[in-house]
Design a protein around this motif. Structure first.
Motif, PDB file in Angstrom:
ATOM      1  N   GLU A  44     -33.776  50.509  81.389  1.00  0.00           N
ATOM      2  CA  GLU A  44     -35.007  49.843  81.783  1.00  0.00           C
ATOM      3  C   GLU A  44     -36.073  50.904  82.036  1.00  0.00           C
ATOM      4  O   GLU A  44     -35.891  51.786  82.873  1.00  0.00           O
ATOM      5  CB  GLU A  44     -34.776  48.989  83.023  1.00  0.00           C
ATOM      6  CG  GLU A  44     -33.772  47.856  82.772  1.00  0.00           C
ATOM      7  CD  GLU A  44     -33.535  47.019  83.997  1.00  0.00           C
ATOM      8  OE1 GLU A  44     -34.271  47.187  84.985  1.00  0.00           O
ATOM      9  OE2 GLU A  44     -32.606  46.189  83.968  1.00  0.00           O
ATOM     10  N   MET A  47     -37.280  52.025  85.358  1.00  0.00           N
ATOM     11  CA  MET A  47     -36.412  52.873  86.163  1.00  0.00           C
ATOM     12  C   MET A  47     -36.804  54.336  86.059  1.00  0.00           C
ATOM     13  O   MET A  47     -36.418  55.160  86.882  1.00  0.00           O
ATOM     14  CB  MET A  47     -34.955  52.739  85.711  1.00  0.00           C
ATOM     15  CG  MET A  47     -34.326  51.382  85.982  1.00  0.00           C
ATOM     16  SD  MET A  47     -32.763  51.198  85.106  1.00  0.00           S
ATOM     17  CE  MET A  47     -31.925  52.725  85.491  1.00  0.00           C
ATOM     18  N   THR A  81     -33.710  40.818  81.374  1.00  0.00           N
ATOM     19  CA  THR A  81     -33.998  40.583  82.782  1.00  0.00           C
ATOM     20  C   THR A  81     -34.985  41.626  83.282  1.00  0.00           C
ATOM     21  O   THR A  81     -35.189  42.658  82.657  1.00  0.00           O
ATOM     22  CB  THR A  81     -32.715  40.664  83.631  1.00  0.00           C
ATOM     23  OG1 THR A  81     -32.114  41.957  83.459  1.00  0.00           O
ATOM     24  CG2 THR A  81     -31.719  39.586  83.231  1.00  0.00           C
ATOM     25  N   GLY A  82     -35.565  41.352  84.447  1.00  0.00           N
ATOM     26  CA  GLY A  82     -36.458  42.325  85.072  1.00  0.00           C
ATOM     27  C   GLY A  82     -37.842  42.341  84.455  1.00  0.00           C
ATOM     28  O   GLY A  82     -38.273  41.383  83.802  1.00  0.00           O
ATOM     29  N   PHE A  83     -38.531  43.455  84.654  1.00  0.00           N
ATOM     30  CA  PHE A  83     -39.893  43.613  84.164  1.00  0.00           C
ATOM     31  C   PHE A  83     -39.999  44.905  83.361  1.00  0.00           C
ATOM     32  O   PHE A  83     -39.194  45.816  83.500  1.00  0.00           O
ATOM     33  CB  PHE A  83     -40.881  43.670  85.331  1.00  0.00           C
ATOM     34  CG  PHE A  83     -40.883  42.441  86.190  1.00  0.00           C
ATOM     35  CD1 PHE A  83     -41.508  41.282  85.757  1.00  0.00           C
ATOM     36  CD2 PHE A  83     -40.247  42.436  87.416  1.00  0.00           C
ATOM     37  CE1 PHE A  83     -41.512  40.147  86.542  1.00  0.00           C
ATOM     38  CE2 PHE A  83     -40.252  41.309  88.212  1.00  0.00           C
ATOM     39  CZ  PHE A  83     -40.878  40.158  87.779  1.00  0.00           C
ATOM     40  N   ILE A  86     -37.307  47.586  77.835  1.00  0.00           N
ATOM     41  CA  ILE A  86     -35.902  47.989  77.822  1.00  0.00           C
ATOM     42  C   ILE A  86     -35.651  48.772  76.541  1.00  0.00           C
ATOM     43  O   ILE A  86     -35.981  48.300  75.451  1.00  0.00           O
ATOM     44  CB  ILE A  86     -34.964  46.775  77.886  1.00  0.00           C
ATOM     45  CG1 ILE A  86     -35.215  45.976  79.165  1.00  0.00           C
ATOM     46  CG2 ILE A  86     -33.504  47.214  77.811  1.00  0.00           C
ATOM     47  CD1 ILE A  86     -34.450  44.685  79.236  1.00  0.00           C
ATOM     48  N   ALA A 116     -39.481  43.103  78.473  1.00  0.00           N
ATOM     49  CA  ALA A 116     -38.876  42.212  79.468  1.00  0.00           C
ATOM     50  C   ALA A 116     -39.937  41.461  80.275  1.00  0.00           C
ATOM     51  O   ALA A 116     -39.621  40.844  81.282  1.00  0.00           O
ATOM     52  CB  ALA A 116     -37.982  43.017  80.409  1.00  0.00           C
ATOM     53  N   ALA A 119     -44.715  42.459  85.400  1.00  0.00           N
ATOM     54  CA  ALA A 119     -44.783  42.069  86.807  1.00  0.00           C
ATOM     55  C   ALA A 119     -46.241  42.002  87.243  1.00  0.00           C
ATOM     56  O   ALA A 119     -47.040  42.888  86.913  1.00  0.00           O
ATOM     57  CB  ALA A 119     -44.025  43.077  87.672  1.00  0.00           C
ATOM     58  N   GLU A 145     -44.948  41.845  92.477  1.00  0.00           N
ATOM     59  CA  GLU A 145     -43.650  41.205  92.270  1.00  0.00           C
ATOM     60  C   GLU A 145     -42.506  42.206  92.193  1.00  0.00           C
ATOM     61  O   GLU A 145     -41.350  41.838  92.358  1.00  0.00           O
ATOM     62  CB  GLU A 145     -43.662  40.397  90.963  1.00  0.00           C
ATOM     63  CG  GLU A 145     -44.588  39.220  90.955  1.00  0.00           C
ATOM     64  CD  GLU A 145     -44.522  38.459  89.649  1.00  0.00           C
ATOM     65  OE1 GLU A 145     -44.412  37.224  89.701  1.00  0.00           O
ATOM     66  OE2 GLU A 145     -44.571  39.092  88.577  1.00  0.00           O
ATOM     67  N   ALA A 146     -42.824  43.465  91.924  1.00  0.00           N
ATOM     68  CA  ALA A 146     -41.798  44.484  91.715  1.00  0.00           C
ATOM     69  C   ALA A 146     -42.293  45.802  92.300  1.00  0.00           C
ATOM     70  O   ALA A 146     -43.489  45.964  92.558  1.00  0.00           O
ATOM     71  CB  ALA A 146     -41.511  44.637  90.218  1.00  0.00           C
ATOM     72  N   TYR A 210     -46.816  46.184  83.947  1.00  0.00           N
ATOM     73  CA  TYR A 210     -47.489  45.423  84.993  1.00  0.00           C
ATOM     74  C   TYR A 210     -48.742  44.734  84.457  1.00  0.00           C
ATOM     75  O   TYR A 210     -49.342  45.165  83.479  1.00  0.00           O
ATOM     76  CB  TYR A 210     -47.900  46.348  86.149  1.00  0.00           C
ATOM     77  CG  TYR A 210     -46.774  47.170  86.714  1.00  0.00           C
ATOM     78  CD1 TYR A 210     -45.781  46.612  87.526  1.00  0.00           C
ATOM     79  CD2 TYR A 210     -46.706  48.544  86.451  1.00  0.00           C
ATOM     80  CE1 TYR A 210     -44.760  47.383  88.041  1.00  0.00           C
ATOM     81  CE2 TYR A 210     -45.679  49.335  86.975  1.00  0.00           C
ATOM     82  CZ  TYR A 210     -44.703  48.735  87.763  1.00  0.00           C
ATOM     83  OH  TYR A 210     -43.704  49.500  88.275  1.00  0.00           O
TER      84      TYR A 210
END
Length: 215
Positions: A44, A47, A81-83, A86, A116, A119, A145-146, A210
């Motif tokens: 991701e 990350m 999944t997530g924002f 990937i 993904a 956010a 949101e994240a 974002y």
């Protein structure tokens, strides 16, 4: 897990493709002859820290995947999944003294990117000043949101009107990362004719992860 660069004679993954449908991602590729299993890496992008955000060798989660599993599922299927983005990388594996070694392909044909989603980052700006004061206080609130690294956002001050973009005034950094939920910034003192607005420090980079919204 050990990695090494693939030499010109090594088998390679070719024609890696990605399809996304209703939150599910399917990877397909051409298997080299004699290769019965690979490792699929999921990383991701959100990350990645500022030190290694451009590092093609940053490591994500690895999963062993066999040719038989591939045939049964008609590809490699994963849930999005997530924002953010990937990065999927398919590695051919060879055994070296009974230890698996993953081959990095220098041509990049074994890597694809999936989106993904973004956010939301919502921000509001309030001003407060007295009638006879030459300066005013700026109160900034950021709701996200994240998690958002402080390097992603900046605020811009401009005299006479609200800044239109990052280059339309004087840029100031934030000193702390933003946590999910409501983040209230310490008040900033500016001249009475100055205005403030938030922007991404790097639109192409952070705009893929974002969405910046003014309340």
């Amino acid at each position: 897990m050990q990695f090494t660069d693939a030499d010109p004679s090594a088998p390679t993954i070719r024609k890696l493709t990605l399809a996304v449908d209703e939150g599910m991602c399917t990877l397909r590729w051409l298997w080299p002859e004699g290769v019965e299993a690979v490792y699929v890496e999921r990383l991701e992008v959100a990350m990645l820290g500022k030190e290694n955000s451009g590092d093609a060798h940053a490591q994500g989660k690895l999963k062993l995947y066999t040719r038989e599993e591939y045939k049964a599922s008609n590809g490699y299927v994963d849930r999005i999944t997530g924002f953010g983005a990937i990065r999927y990388t398919v590695y051919i594996c060879r055994m070296d003294d009974a230890e698996p070694v993953l081959l990095r392909q220098l041509n990049g044909e074994n890597t694809v990117m999936a989106s993904a989603g973004k956010a939301d980052i919502r921000f509001s700006i309030r001003y407060k000043s007295g009638f006879f004061q030459k300066r005013k206080s700026v109160f900034m609130t950021v709701t996200t949101e994240a998690p958002v690294p402080k390097e992603a956002l900046c605020y811009v001050r401009k005299q006479g009107s609200v800044p239109l973009n990052k280059e339309d005034g004087t840029v100031y950094p934030f000193v702390n990362d933003f946590v999910p939920g409501r983040n209230e910034m310490p008040p900033v003192e500016v001249a009475k004719d100055e205005y403030v607005r938030l922007f991404f420090t790097d639109g192409p980079k952070y705009g893929t992860v974002y969405r910046l919204i003014s309340d």
